[in-house]
Design an enzyme around this catalytic site. Structure first.
Site, short mmCIF file in Angstrom:
data_model
loop_
_atom_site.label_atom_id
_atom_site.label_comp_id
_atom_site.label_asym_id
_atom_site.label_seq_id
_atom_site.Cartn_x
_atom_site.Cartn_y
_atom_site.Cartn_z
N LYS A 115 8.81 19.95 -24.56
CA LYS A 115 7.88 19.71 -23.45
C LYS A 115 6.02 19.94 -24.05
CE LYS A 115 11.13 20.02 -20.24
NZ LYS A 115 12.17 20.97 -19.27
N GLU A 143 10.65 14.69 -16.21
CA GLU A 143 8.65 15.22 -16.07
C GLU A 143 8.20 13.61 -16.17
OE1 GLU A 143 9.40 18.17 -18.47
OE2 GLU A 143 10.55 19.03 -17.52
N GLY A 178 14.68 23.45 -15.77
CA GLY A 178 13.93 24.16 -16.00
C GLY A 178 15.08 25.56 -14.45
N SER A 197 19.06 23.31 -18.12
CA SER A 197 19.25 24.78 -17.88
C SER A 197 20.33 24.88 -18.79
CB SER A 197 19.58 25.55 -16.63
OG SER A 197 18.32 25.02 -15.84
P1 PGA Z 1 15.27 23.17 -19.61
O1 PGA Z 1 14.86 21.30 -19.66
O2 PGA Z 1 16.88 23.14 -20.56
O3 PGA Z 1 14.30 23.83 -19.37
O4 PGA Z 1 16.13 23.06 -17.94
C1 PGA Z 1 15.90 20.56 -20.15
C2 PGA Z 1 15.08 18.96 -20.42
O5 PGA Z 1 14.18 18.43 -19.39
O6 PGA Z 1 15.37 17.97 -21.32
#
Ligand code: PGA
Length: 268
Positions: free
Chosen positions: A14, A113, A186, A226
């Site tokens: 990200k 996102e 997240g 997650s």
């Molecule tokens: P995360 O993000 O592992 O922090 O939940 C996953 C993603 O958005 O690809």
């Protein structure tokens, strides 16, 4: 073989890790890999049964691509987004030919996102996927329902729509789908293995309708949301889960290596 499509572990950084931090990540990865990875996992990486992707911000792509060469196994560096046009008046965007020029041949499309904060729709995600597949990129195409959609019993409908409207019917090669329930991203609240399996089975059936049996059966389906080194073994043990798209837990070299090791073990 337990995993007919192999296993793919993709770390989506990200908006984290500029070029300096990226160099540091890779030099630590090099130092730590021999103690963190079993020889079987390293062999699986070399043989391509296990694939590791790092998906850094655009500004760190070149640093990551240069640094990966010092590792004793291959890794793929992928972009987080790219435009469907090859050049033009699209301020803030980057294009396929620009990525090719710096040696990048893989890209993420339609991340939640991008959909939530930057107006990505099924239609624009489809344009990106279509164009980038046509330019010979490997594409991870993300789908997934929000919490409100799941609570309203609309998960199937949402996934159907995202796949039918978003994935080009011509995407018969180099396509990877990531199921990422938005409520799990997240939040520390991963989907259960059962929830992920149910969604993955539906996605596989939809891909068969959309792409035909052979192409659909070749397409890996990753789970994201997650994922950590702790829950990865149970998720990756499922026959329906071909790998993981990981945000937070991929930011530290120790975490990424532990995820690769879980991927190696899942190969059996
Ligand atoms: P995360 O993000 O592992 O922090 O939940 C996953 C993603 O958005 O690809």
């Amino acid at each position: 073989m337990k995993k007919p499509r192999g296993v793919l572990i993709a770390g989506n950084w990200k908006m984290n890790h500029g070029p300096t931090e990226t160099d540091r990540f890779f030099s630590q990865l090099r130092t730590l890999e021999s103690s963190a990875l079993s020889s079987r996992t390293r062999q699986a990486l070399v043989a391509g049964d296990l694939s590791g992707w790092i998906i850094p911000p655009s500004l760190s792509l070149s640093a990551a691509n240069a640094a990966k060469g010092a590792l004793p196994f291959p890794l793929t560096v992928a972009a987080q987004n790219a435009h469907w046009q090859r050049s033009g008046a699209f301020t803030g965007e980057i294009s396929g030919p620009m990525l090719t020029e710096i040696g990048i041949h893989a890209v993420l499309v339609g991340h939640s996102e991008r959909r939530r904060f930057f107006g990505e729709t099924d239609e624009t995600a489809k344009k990106r996927a279509e164009s980038l597949l046509d330019q010979n990129f490997s594409v991870i195409f993300c789908v997934g329902e929000t919490r409100a959609e799941r609570e309203a019993g609309r998960t199937q409908e949402v996934l159907k729509c995202q796949i039918r409207e978003g994935i080009p019917a011509t995407a018969t090669k180099q396509l990877i789908v990531a199921y990422e329930p938005v409520w799990a991203i997240g939040t520390g609240l991963s989907a259960t293995v059962e929830q992920a399996e149910e969604a993955h089975q539906l996605i596989r059936d939809l891909l068969i309708e959309q792409l035909g049996g052979d192409a659909a059966r070749r397409t890996p389906i990753l789970y994201g949301g997650s994922v950590t080194p702790d829950n990865a073994p149970a998720l990756l043990a499922s026959e329906t889960i071909d790998g993981a798209l990981v945000g937070g837990a991929s930011l530290k070299p120790e975490g990424f290596l532990a995820l690769l090791e879980a991927g190696g073990k899942a190969l059996g």
